[in-house]
Write a protein that holds these residues in place. Structure first.
Motif: not given
Length: 310
Positions: A192-199, A234-237, A271-274, A292-295
């Motif tokens: 189980d892998v969890s990420v914490h933090g805000q881009l 990677l930046r989605d898009g 934006g969204r990041y993979l 994750l989504d970057a604010a």
């Protein structure tokens, strides 16, 4: 002519003036910036655009070009359909077209090959072999999903660290797997892998990743590519390739760690990041996929005059 019409023409005039000024200065204005100016003008928005903010953001974008810093990624040879065994190969050339054969080791390898479909599926991180006589990098290859892929060559040569990419298409019936929601928790091979933090767009952010198995912290993480985990973002898009660095000193063979790995990632825009995390336990590499989504950050807000990011 009514007032909105006059304002629209005035705005379009501003677009022309700014475009000419930047062309004269030898600065390439990103297509997205020009489109935004034109859209504002068409809607009668007379606010003066701030092109420097967008250019600053896009200067941080990496991995979306076939050429950079005098290096070029040649056309990629690969099987053309799914299920067909073959070889994936390419050459990196320098400014005079000569194949590059002098590479420096970075993250444990002379070149990292990242392959991912345009919707974020089918991710692979592998390491081809260099034929020093021809400068050709190659490895056995079979496509397991049809679609169009971006193939990245990430390497260091001389004083330059470069990420180049090209698109390759694998023929067959495409089953889309878009990343339509944020994913902060993932399961892979019993872990189980969890990420914490805000881009944050235009800023460096710390991301902490925790790995557990059966509810217990995993403390047997082994060194992999010069760290206890390797994160590709990677930046989605457009699949722009982010600079991500693991915290801590490079581990030595036999060292173990866990359950936490911390990275610093620089998201160029909101934006969204993979995210793709590779980690090794008991000699086996596992890959967890997160989203994750970057604010919006200060750079995003400045790019449209303080009205916020997208």
């Amino acid at each position: 002519m009514n007032t909105p019409g006059r304002l629209g023409l005035y705005g379009i005039g501003l677009v022309a003036v700014f475009g000419a000024a930047f062309a004269a200065g030898g600065v390439l204005v990103p297509d997205a910036t020009v489109a935004a100016w034109q859209q504002s003008a068409a809607h009668g928005d007379t606010h003066t655009p701030n092109p420097s903010a967008t250019i600053t953001q896009e200067a941080d974008v990496n991995g979306t070009s076939i050429s950079q810093s005098g290096f070029t990624l040649t056309e990629i040879q690969a099987p053309t359909a799914i299920g067909t065994e073959g070889t994936l190969s390419f050459v990196i050339t320098n400014q005079d077209g000569t194949a590059v054969t002098d590479y420096a080791t970075a993250h444990g390898k002379d070149l990292h090959l990242i392959v991912v479909r345009t919707d974020g599926a089918g991710y692979r991180h592998v390491h081809p072999v260099l034929d020093t006589a021809t400068g050709t990098w190659s490895l056995p290859w079979t496509w397991d999903r049809a679609g169009t892929y971006r193939v990245y060559a990430d390497f260091t040569s001389g004083d330059s660290s470069v990420t180049l990419s090209r698109f390759v298409t694998a023929g067959g019936v495409v089953t889309p797997e878009p990343r339509t929601s944020v994913v902060t928790d993932a399961q892979v091979d019993g872990f189980d892998v969890s990420v914490h933090g805000q881009l944050v767009g235009g800023a460096a952010s710390d991301l902490t990743i925790d790995i557990t198995r059966d509810g217990e912290p995993v403390t047997e993480l082994e060194p992999y590519l010069g760290a206890f985990g390797h994160l590709v973002a990677l930046r989605d898009g457009d699949l722009a390739y982010l600079h991500v660095h693991a915290h801590g000193d490079e581990p030595q063979p036999g060292d173990t760690s866990g359950p936490t790995i911390t990275f610093t990632a620089h998201a160029p825009t909101a934006g969204r990041y993979l995210l793709y995390l590779d980690f090794q336990v008991d000699g086996t590499v596992h890959t967890a996929e997160l989203v994750l989504d970057a604010a919006a950050g200060p750079a995003d807000e400045g790019s449209d005059g303080g009205h916020g990011g997208h």
